[in-house]
Design an enzyme around this catalytic site. Structure first.
Site, PDB file in Angstrom:
ATOM      1  CE1 TYR A 137    -111.250  32.853 -29.798  1.00 38.22           C
ATOM      2  CE2 TYR A 137    -112.141  31.387 -27.995  1.00 38.22           C
ATOM      3  CZ  TYR A 137    -112.230  32.330 -29.098  1.00 38.22           C
ATOM      4  OH  TYR A 137    -113.621  32.560 -29.177  1.00 38.22           O
ATOM      5  CE  LYS A 190    -111.740  33.478 -45.571  1.00 36.61           C
ATOM      6  NZ  LYS A 190    -112.934  33.685 -46.501  1.00 36.61           N
ATOM      7  CG  ASP A 223    -115.935  33.324 -46.088  1.00 36.45           C
ATOM      8  OD1 ASP A 223    -115.598  31.882 -46.316  1.00 36.45           O
ATOM      9  OD2 ASP A 223    -115.546  34.182 -46.837  1.00 36.45           O
ATOM     10  CG  ASP A 247    -116.491  30.749 -29.117  1.00 37.11           C
ATOM     11  OD1 ASP A 247    -117.630  30.028 -28.673  1.00 37.11           O
ATOM     12  OD2 ASP A 247    -116.013  31.635 -28.657  1.00 37.11           O
ATOM     13  CG  ASP A 251    -122.327  31.983 -29.660  1.00 40.31           C
ATOM     14  OD1 ASP A 251    -122.177  30.849 -28.997  1.00 40.31           O
ATOM     15  OD2 ASP A 251    -122.117  33.084 -29.135  1.00 40.31           O
TER      16      ASP A 251
END
Ligand code: ATP
Length: 365
Positions: A137, A190, A223, A247, A251
């Site tokens: 971010y 990742k 992923d 984040d 969700d």
């Protein structure tokens, strides 16, 4: 803890003026039922109304006032609706200002299946521990300005930051939480395409893991984590990851167990904590008294739990648990807001939770 608790609250945008007062009423009810410390609530401006009166979405006076509180509730904000003058000012979004300003480095986002709530997958009970102060971010990665750049009309860059210290402390928080739960931490990364930054992240996770021999540690690609969350979420207990990944996965986890409106969250540092639901300001349903207040209510319960741990006050911890139990009981009884297919208004749902708190053992009424 006998003194009065000073708690700040900021209504914010969209559904904030509906769900923040709902959470406040539930906290008051839980504390009065258990004869616990009284709360001195301090309302502070934030969001669009604050921009209109001060020019800031998070006015400096609000930040100063928060320093004197024990913790606070942050309503949602809708920065997409803010005027162009605000965007040009370069001010961070309100949540980021507070996360950075108070070093609230751990964003704790639990998800679990609840009786009576249709869930896409059974037996989910997990916590996402999201690093809150750096990662991908860019608005929190620079001392001044924003870490997004446009050198030409056709090129855009952003700055991602991973520090050893931040990786270490978020891993530590995840293991501390797991040791109170089912003793399993999964690091989400990742490293196959970003071996340098996620190599550093994993190094720190493994160092911390060595200090918690009774906690199982494994890791999974970001992923793959998304796929496993849909296929078999019961395999997870505590997931620890960087900002953007956390984040996104929270969700997903929130929707898996019913709806985003159920998802509570706490932003915690060493000295301050902020209750902030995982969902946004939901402008599409604002002002109609139909928003689901559960996410905000359970976020406030997490704040009470954090305060209880911090001040060694078992009563506050019990009050937090009482709120969770009351929410569960009301959901199990079939009182649901529209996002869960029900017809209860925000107010009706909140009243039902308060009514439920009054029936619990230890209630003062
Ligand atoms: P942000 O980027 O600020 O997190 P967002 O754009 O992802 O926000 P939300 O505001 O969280 O989106 O809303 C996403 C969807 O979920 C919308 O349809 C919204 O109405 C719904 N929603 C979010 N929170 C609630 C809630 N508390 N009650 C009912 N519906 C909600």
């Amino acid at each position: 803890m006998t003194r009065t608790l000073n708690l700040g609250y900021m209504l914010g945008d969209g559904i904030g003026p509906e769900i923040v007062p709902a959470a406040r009423r539930v906290v008051d009810a839980a504390l009065s039922a258990g004869r616990l410390p009284e709360i001195n609530w301090v309302e502070l401006p934030m969001g669009l109304t604050a921009i209109q009166s001060t020019g800031f979405a998070m006015p400096p006076s609000t930040i100063e006032a928060l320093r004197d509180t024990d913790g606070w509730i942050l309503g949602p904000f809708d920065n997409g609706s803010y005027p162009a003058s605000w965007r040009e000012s370069g001010e961070r979004v309100p949540g980021a200002s507070l996360r950075i300003g108070f070093d609230l480095y751990a964003n704790l986002r639990p998800s679990r299946t609840r009786e009576g709530v249709p869930s896409l997958r059974p037996n989910v009970d997990l916590v996402i521990v999201r690093e809150n102060t750096e990662g991908f971010y860019p608005d929190r990665n620079m001392k001044s300005g924003n870490g997004e750049f446009k050198p030409t009309d056709d090129v855009a860059l952003l700055v991602g930051v991973f520090t050893r210290a931040a990786c270490h402390r978020i891993a530590l928080r995840a293991f501390q939480i797991a040791s109170q739960r089912r003793k399993h931490v999964t690091a989400v990364h990742k490293s196959n395409v970003m071996p340098t930054v996620f190599g550093l992240f994993l190094e720190e996770c493994r160092k911390v893991a060595a200090d918690f021999p009774d906690v199982l540690f494994d890791d999974v690609l970001f992923d793959s984590a998304a796929a496993y969350l849909v296929r078999d979420p019961a395999r997870f207990d505590v997931l620890v990851t960087e900002n953007l990944f956390g984040d996104t996965l929270s969700d997903l986890a929130g929707e898996l167990v019913g709806a985003l409106g159920l998802a509570g969250a706490l932003n915690a540092g060493e000295t301050h904590a902020m209750a902030q639901a995982a969902h946004g300001s939901a402008p599409d349903i604002a002002g109609r008294n139909i928003a689901n207040p559960v996410g905000m209510i359970v976020s406030a319960a997490m704040l009470l739990d954090w305060l209880g741990e911090r001040h060694s006050d078992a009563g506050l911890v019990a009050a937090a648990k009482a709120i969770e139990d009351a929410v569960d009981a009301v959901l199990a009884s079939g009182v649901h807001t529209g996002d869960l297919g029900g017809s209860a208004s925000t107010t009706v749902f909140t009243d039902a939770v308060i009514g439920q708190l009054d029936t619990q053992p230890g209630s003062g009424s």
